[in-house]
Scaffold this motif. Sequence first.
Motif, mmCIF file in Angstrom:
data_model
loop_
_atom_site.group_PDB
_atom_site.id
_atom_site.type_symbol
_atom_site.label_atom_id
_atom_site.label_comp_id
_atom_site.label_asym_id
_atom_site.label_seq_id
_atom_site.Cartn_x
_atom_site.Cartn_y
_atom_site.Cartn_z
ATOM 1 N N PRO A 185 11.290 -0.621 1.721
ATOM 2 C CA PRO A 185 10.925 -1.105 3.356
ATOM 3 C C PRO A 185 11.835 -0.735 4.357
ATOM 4 O O PRO A 185 13.130 -0.571 3.904
ATOM 5 N N ALA A 186 11.399 -0.555 5.390
ATOM 6 C CA ALA A 186 12.373 0.025 6.744
ATOM 7 C C ALA A 186 11.724 -0.804 7.914
ATOM 8 O O ALA A 186 10.498 -0.723 7.932
ATOM 9 N N ILE B 228 8.181 -2.317 15.304
ATOM 10 C CA ILE B 228 6.834 -2.822 15.241
ATOM 11 C C ILE B 228 6.897 -4.278 14.549
ATOM 12 O O ILE B 228 7.875 -4.244 13.602
ATOM 13 N N ASP B 229 6.178 -5.067 14.998
ATOM 14 C CA ASP B 229 6.380 -6.545 14.559
ATOM 15 C C ASP B 229 5.090 -7.204 14.292
ATOM 16 O O ASP B 229 4.244 -6.986 15.183
ATOM 17 N N PHE C 254 8.259 -2.054 6.970
ATOM 18 C CA PHE C 254 7.053 -1.109 6.559
ATOM 19 C C PHE C 254 7.539 -0.018 5.698
ATOM 20 O O PHE C 254 8.579 0.436 5.728
ATOM 21 N N THR C 255 6.699 0.730 5.304
ATOM 22 C CA THR C 255 6.963 2.245 4.575
ATOM 23 C C THR C 255 5.613 2.891 4.810
ATOM 24 O O THR C 255 4.652 2.413 5.013
ATOM 25 N N ASP D 131 11.962 5.858 15.108
ATOM 26 C CA ASP D 131 12.696 5.944 13.844
ATOM 27 C C ASP D 131 12.584 4.791 12.621
ATOM 28 O O ASP D 131 12.100 4.012 12.915
ATOM 29 N N MET D 132 12.672 5.457 11.345
ATOM 30 C CA MET D 132 12.682 4.375 10.283
ATOM 31 C C MET D 132 14.016 4.168 10.123
ATOM 32 O O MET D 132 14.716 5.137 9.705
ATOM 33 N N LYS D 133 14.356 2.846 10.116
ATOM 34 C CA LYS D 133 15.867 2.450 9.934
ATOM 35 C C LYS D 133 15.851 1.271 9.005
ATOM 36 O O LYS D 133 15.033 0.375 8.994
#
Length: 182
Positions: free
Chosen positions: A24-25, A41-42, A71-72, A175-177
């Motif tokens: 996940p990120a 996002i939450d 998320f992924t 971005d995905m972090k």
Amino acid sequence: MVASTRTPGSPVTAIAPLVSAPTPALIRLRDNLDDPLGYCIDVRGFGGGIRLDADLQAHSCKSSSADDQSFTIVGGPPGGNILLVQYNVCLAVVDPEPGASIFLRPCGEESVSRDFEWLADGRLRLLVDTDDLHSRLCVGVADGNGEPVGGRNHLRRDLLLLDCQEADPALVRWDMKNSRGE
């Protein structure tokens, strides 16, 4: 997996967590806007009070271990599903129109739009096989100032679909972090 019989558009309840999940990120807005922690996002609520049936929000980013922000992306080009890992549900749009809210639904539910394409500039575009208007919708946050909520210094904004071309880029680029900022 949903434990009860549902009708299209009904709330998501009784979701079984995944036994084995992809890494996940956080899905984090590139521009911090008015929040030093940035917006991610939450899912509304937390812990035992998590509200999987409510519309999603943008909220001050937490650590990548926060199961309501982890998320992924699953699937493949041109687009895939955005999976909330711990609860095995995906981002979904019931009414793909500008200003529409974004929800969580079972990943296989056919009555919702749930395929998104991550564009090179960071926009997260909804993939809909209809007309040009629908193909121009991106996940974004509401303009204005964040609303104070929850813990110290936490802010929230509405998460909604915006016109990819007309929206302020600061409101639609993501971005995905992971927790290390990678």
